[in-house]
Motif scaffolding. Structure first.
Motif, PDB file in Angstrom:
ATOM      1  N   LEU A 186      21.150  60.200  30.719  1.00 50.07           N
ATOM      2  CA  LEU A 186      22.482  60.186  31.332  1.00 50.07           C
ATOM      3  C   LEU A 186      22.400  60.272  32.853  1.00 50.07           C
ATOM      4  O   LEU A 186      23.173  59.622  33.564  1.00 50.07           O
ATOM      5  CB  LEU A 186      23.321  61.352  30.806  1.00 50.07           C
ATOM      6  N   THR A 187      21.472  61.073  33.329  1.00 50.80           N
ATOM      7  CA  THR A 187      21.296  61.196  34.783  1.00 50.80           C
ATOM      8  C   THR A 187      20.878  59.855  35.370  1.00 50.80           C
ATOM      9  O   THR A 187      21.417  59.430  36.395  1.00 50.80           O
ATOM     10  CB  THR A 187      20.268  62.292  35.116  1.00 50.80           C
ATOM     11  N   LYS A 188      19.927  59.181  34.727  1.00 41.85           N
ATOM     12  CA  LYS A 188      19.497  57.857  35.200  1.00 41.85           C
ATOM     13  C   LYS A 188      20.680  56.898  35.257  1.00 41.85           C
ATOM     14  O   LYS A 188      20.834  56.153  36.219  1.00 41.85           O
ATOM     15  CB  LYS A 188      18.429  57.263  34.254  1.00 41.85           C
ATOM     16  N   GLU A 189      21.489  56.919  34.199  1.00 43.86           N
ATOM     17  CA  GLU A 189      22.582  55.959  34.079  1.00 43.86           C
ATOM     18  C   GLU A 189      23.762  56.266  35.004  1.00 43.86           C
ATOM     19  O   GLU A 189      24.325  55.359  35.604  1.00 43.86           O
ATOM     20  CB  GLU A 189      23.066  55.925  32.623  1.00 43.86           C
ATOM     21  N   PHE A 190      24.142  57.546  35.110  1.00 45.96           N
ATOM     22  CA  PHE A 190      25.385  57.886  35.820  1.00 45.96           C
ATOM     23  C   PHE A 190      25.203  58.687  37.109  1.00 45.96           C
ATOM     24  O   PHE A 190      26.104  58.721  37.940  1.00 45.96           O
ATOM     25  CB  PHE A 190      26.324  58.673  34.888  1.00 45.96           C
ATOM     26  N   LEU A 191      24.066  59.345  37.247  1.00 44.89           N
ATOM     27  CA  LEU A 191      23.838  60.207  38.417  1.00 44.89           C
ATOM     28  C   LEU A 191      22.446  59.965  38.995  1.00 44.89           C
ATOM     29  O   LEU A 191      21.656  60.911  39.138  1.00 44.89           O
ATOM     30  CB  LEU A 191      23.995  61.690  38.010  1.00 44.89           C
ATOM     31  N   PRO A 192      22.118  58.734  39.319  1.00 46.05           N
ATOM     32  CA  PRO A 192      20.749  58.433  39.744  1.00 46.05           C
ATOM     33  C   PRO A 192      20.295  59.240  40.959  1.00 46.05           C
ATOM     34  O   PRO A 192      19.094  59.522  41.090  1.00 46.05           O
ATOM     35  CB  PRO A 192      20.784  56.929  40.059  1.00 46.05           C
ATOM     36  N   HIS A 193      21.215  59.667  41.787  1.00 43.83           N
ATOM     37  CA  HIS A 193      20.862  60.467  42.962  1.00 43.83           C
ATOM     38  C   HIS A 193      20.362  61.869  42.585  1.00 43.83           C
ATOM     39  O   HIS A 193      19.807  62.568  43.406  1.00 43.83           O
ATOM     40  CB  HIS A 193      22.063  60.570  43.922  1.00 43.83           C
ATOM     41  N   LYS A 194      20.536  62.254  41.317  1.00 42.74           N
ATOM     42  CA  LYS A 194      20.089  63.570  40.868  1.00 42.74           C
ATOM     43  C   LYS A 194      18.863  63.496  39.958  1.00 42.74           C
ATOM     44  O   LYS A 194      18.467  64.491  39.359  1.00 42.74           O
ATOM     45  CB  LYS A 194      21.228  64.289  40.134  1.00 42.74           C
ATOM     46  N   LEU A 195      18.274  62.324  39.859  1.00 36.57           N
ATOM     47  CA  LEU A 195      17.153  62.132  38.936  1.00 36.57           C
ATOM     48  C   LEU A 195      15.948  62.996  39.295  1.00 36.57           C
ATOM     49  O   LEU A 195      15.362  63.633  38.411  1.00 36.57           O
ATOM     50  CB  LEU A 195      16.765  60.646  38.894  1.00 36.57           C
ATOM     51  N   ALA A 196      15.600  63.049  40.566  1.00 36.37           N
ATOM     52  CA  ALA A 196      14.449  63.868  40.976  1.00 36.37           C
ATOM     53  C   ALA A 196      14.706  65.337  40.640  1.00 36.37           C
ATOM     54  O   ALA A 196      13.811  66.037  40.128  1.00 36.37           O
ATOM     55  CB  ALA A 196      14.191  63.702  42.479  1.00 36.37           C
ATOM     56  N   GLU A 197      15.914  65.787  40.878  1.00 33.46           N
ATOM     57  CA  GLU A 197      16.282  67.188  40.611  1.00 33.46           C
ATOM     58  C   GLU A 197      16.134  67.538  39.124  1.00 33.46           C
ATOM     59  O   GLU A 197      15.560  68.560  38.770  1.00 33.46           O
ATOM     60  CB  GLU A 197      17.736  67.394  41.069  1.00 33.46           C
ATOM     61  N   ILE A 198      16.632  66.654  38.242  1.00 30.72           N
ATOM     62  CA  ILE A 198      16.550  66.950  36.810  1.00 30.72           C
ATOM     63  C   ILE A 198      15.107  66.857  36.310  1.00 30.72           C
ATOM     64  O   ILE A 198      14.712  67.617  35.422  1.00 30.72           O
ATOM     65  CB  ILE A 198      17.506  66.089  35.957  1.00 30.72           C
ATOM     66  N   ASN A 199      14.327  65.978  36.891  1.00 26.76           N
ATOM     67  CA  ASN A 199      12.915  65.890  36.493  1.00 26.76           C
ATOM     68  C   ASN A 199      12.179  67.180  36.841  1.00 26.76           C
ATOM     69  O   ASN A 199      11.352  67.661  36.064  1.00 26.76           O
ATOM     70  CB  ASN A 199      12.241  64.665  37.127  1.00 26.76           C
ATOM     71  N   VAL A 200      12.492  67.754  38.002  1.00 28.14           N
ATOM     72  CA  VAL A 200      11.890  69.037  38.395  1.00 28.14           C
ATOM     73  C   VAL A 200      12.337  70.129  37.424  1.00 28.14           C
ATOM     74  O   VAL A 200      11.519  70.940  36.963  1.00 28.14           O
ATOM     75  CB  VAL A 200      12.267  69.400  39.860  1.00 28.14           C
ATOM     76  N   GLU A 201      13.621  70.141  37.099  1.00 26.55           N
ATOM     77  CA  GLU A 201      14.137  71.143  36.147  1.00 26.55           C
ATOM     78  C   GLU A 201      13.429  71.021  34.802  1.00 26.55           C
ATOM     79  O   GLU A 201      13.069  72.023  34.184  1.00 26.55           O
ATOM     80  CB  GLU A 201      15.646  70.958  35.932  1.00 26.55           C
ATOM     81  N   TYR A 202      13.241  69.780  34.343  1.00 25.71           N
ATOM     82  CA  TYR A 202      12.595  69.548  33.059  1.00 25.71           C
ATOM     83  C   TYR A 202      11.142  70.017  33.097  1.00 25.71           C
ATOM     84  O   TYR A 202      10.666  70.668  32.154  1.00 25.71           O
ATOM     85  CB  TYR A 202      12.688  68.068  32.690  1.00 25.71           C
ATOM     86  N   THR A 203      10.447  69.732  34.171  1.00 27.77           N
ATOM     87  CA  THR A 203       9.054  70.183  34.336  1.00 27.77           C
ATOM     88  C   THR A 203       8.986  71.708  34.301  1.00 27.77           C
ATOM     89  O   THR A 203       8.137  72.286  33.606  1.00 27.77           O
ATOM     90  CB  THR A 203       8.456  69.654  35.656  1.00 27.77           C
ATOM     91  N   ASN A 204       9.888  72.366  35.039  1.00 30.61           N
ATOM     92  CA  ASN A 204       9.936  73.842  35.044  1.00 30.61           C
ATOM     93  C   ASN A 204      10.250  74.389  33.643  1.00 30.61           C
ATOM     94  O   ASN A 204       9.730  75.403  33.242  1.00 30.61           O
ATOM     95  CB  ASN A 204      10.962  74.352  36.049  1.00 30.61           C
ATOM     96  N   PHE A 205      11.123  73.692  32.928  1.00 35.10           N
ATOM     97  CA  PHE A 205      11.501  74.108  31.576  1.00 35.10           C
ATOM     98  C   PHE A 205      10.308  74.051  30.634  1.00 35.10           C
ATOM     99  O   PHE A 205      10.105  74.939  29.813  1.00 35.10           O
ATOM    100  CB  PHE A 205      12.636  73.210  31.050  1.00 35.10           C
ATOM    101  N   GLN A 206       9.482  73.017  30.789  1.00 33.54           N
ATOM    102  CA  GLN A 206       8.329  72.837  29.910  1.00 33.54           C
ATOM    103  C   GLN A 206       7.231  73.861  30.175  1.00 33.54           C
ATOM    104  O   GLN A 206       6.463  74.186  29.287  1.00 33.54           O
ATOM    105  CB  GLN A 206       7.758  71.430  30.058  1.00 33.54           C
ATOM    106  N   ASN A 207       7.160  74.347  31.412  1.00 36.76           N
ATOM    107  CA  ASN A 207       6.079  75.289  31.774  1.00 36.76           C
ATOM    108  C   ASN A 207       6.402  76.722  31.467  1.00 36.76           C
ATOM    109  O   ASN A 207       7.317  77.246  31.194  1.00 36.76           O
ATOM    110  CB  ASN A 207       5.751  75.163  33.255  1.00 36.76           C
TER     111      ASN A 207
END
Length: 197
Positions: free
Chosen positions: A176-197
Motif C-alpha cells: 500500500l505504501t508503494k502504491e499510495f504513499l511512495p514518499h514514505k517507502l524508505a520509512e516503512i522499510n526501516v520500520e519493517y527491518t526494525n520489526f524483524q530484528n
C-alpha cells in the motif's frame, strides 16, 4: 412573585418550573408573550425541553424566541435517539443543523447506508469518516481486503498502512505504501527491518 420565591428558596430549577407552569396556564401565544415581557421565555423553553414537553417548547420558541428553535430540535433529536426512534431523530438533527450528530448516531448503530445517505445530503465532508469507521470494523473482523478498499475510498491510505502494521501484515502495508504513499517507502522499510530484528 411566585417566580422570585421559587428562585430564592428552590433555586434556578424551581424558578424554571414556576415560569413554565405560568406559561402553560395562560396557554399558547399569550403565555409566550407574558413570559417574554418578564424575561422568562428562555427559562420556560428550557424547562419544557428538560421536562420532555417538546410540543410546548416548540410552541414557545416559535412564538417568541425563534433563535432557540435549533436548540429545541437538537434536544428533541437526542430524546428520540435515546428512545430508539432513529429516523425521527435524524430529521430533528438535520432541522437543528447538526447532521453530524445523525451521522454519528447511525455510525454507532453500524447503519452505514443511513449514515451515508445523511452525509451525502447534508454533510459531504463526513463521507470519509463513515468509510473509516466501516474500515475499522472490517479490521476488527479480520476482513483486510474490505478494510483496504474502504480506507482507499476514504482517501486515507496512511490509516490502512497503520492498521496493517498493527495487525502484523507488513507485506500489505509495504504494498500500500508503494502504491499510495511512495514518499514514505524508505520509512516503512526501516520500520519493517526494525520489526524483524
Amino acid at each position: 412573585d411566585a417566580i422570585r420565591v421559587a428562585k430564592e428558596h428552590g433555586g434556578m430549577a424551581a424558578s424554571k418550573q414556576v415560569a413554565y407552569a405560568w406559561a402553560v396556564s395562560l396557554g399558547g401565544e399569550a403565555g409566550a408573550k407574558l413570559l417574554t415581557k418578564f424575561g422568562l421565555i428562555e427559562q420556560a423553553i428550557d424547562y419544557a425541553t428538560e421536562s420532555g414537553a417538546f410540543d410546548h417548547a416548540f410552541s414557545l420558541a416559535r412564538a417568541s424566541k425563534k433563535e432557540k428553535l435549533p436548540e429545541v430540535h437538537l434536544k428533541y433529536a437526542m430524546f428520540l435517539e435515546d428512545e430508539g426512534r432513529f429516523a425521527e431523530a435524524e430529521a430533528e438533527f438535520v432541522k437543528a443543523d447538526k447532521p453530524k450528530e445523525a451521522i454519528d448516531m447511525y455510525i454507532h448503530q453500524q447503519d452505514w447506508q443511513a449514515a451515508m445517505r445523511v452525509a451525502e445530503a447534508n454533510d459531504p465532508s463526513s463521507v470519509s469518516d463513515i468509510l473509516v469507521a466501516q474500515a475499522k470494523i472490517a479490521i476488527d473482523r479480520q476482513d483486510f481486503t474490505r478494510a483496504e478498499h474502504l480506507y482507499v475510498r476514504a482517501k486515507k491510505p496512511e490509516a490502512a498502512v497503520k492498521a496493517f502494521k498493527e495487525a502484523g501484515r507488513w507485506q500489505d502495508a509495504i504494498r500500500l505504501t508503494k502504491e499510495f504513499l511512495p514518499h514514505k517507502l524508505a520509512e516503512i522499510n526501516v520500520e519493517y527491518t526494525n520489526f524483524q530484528n
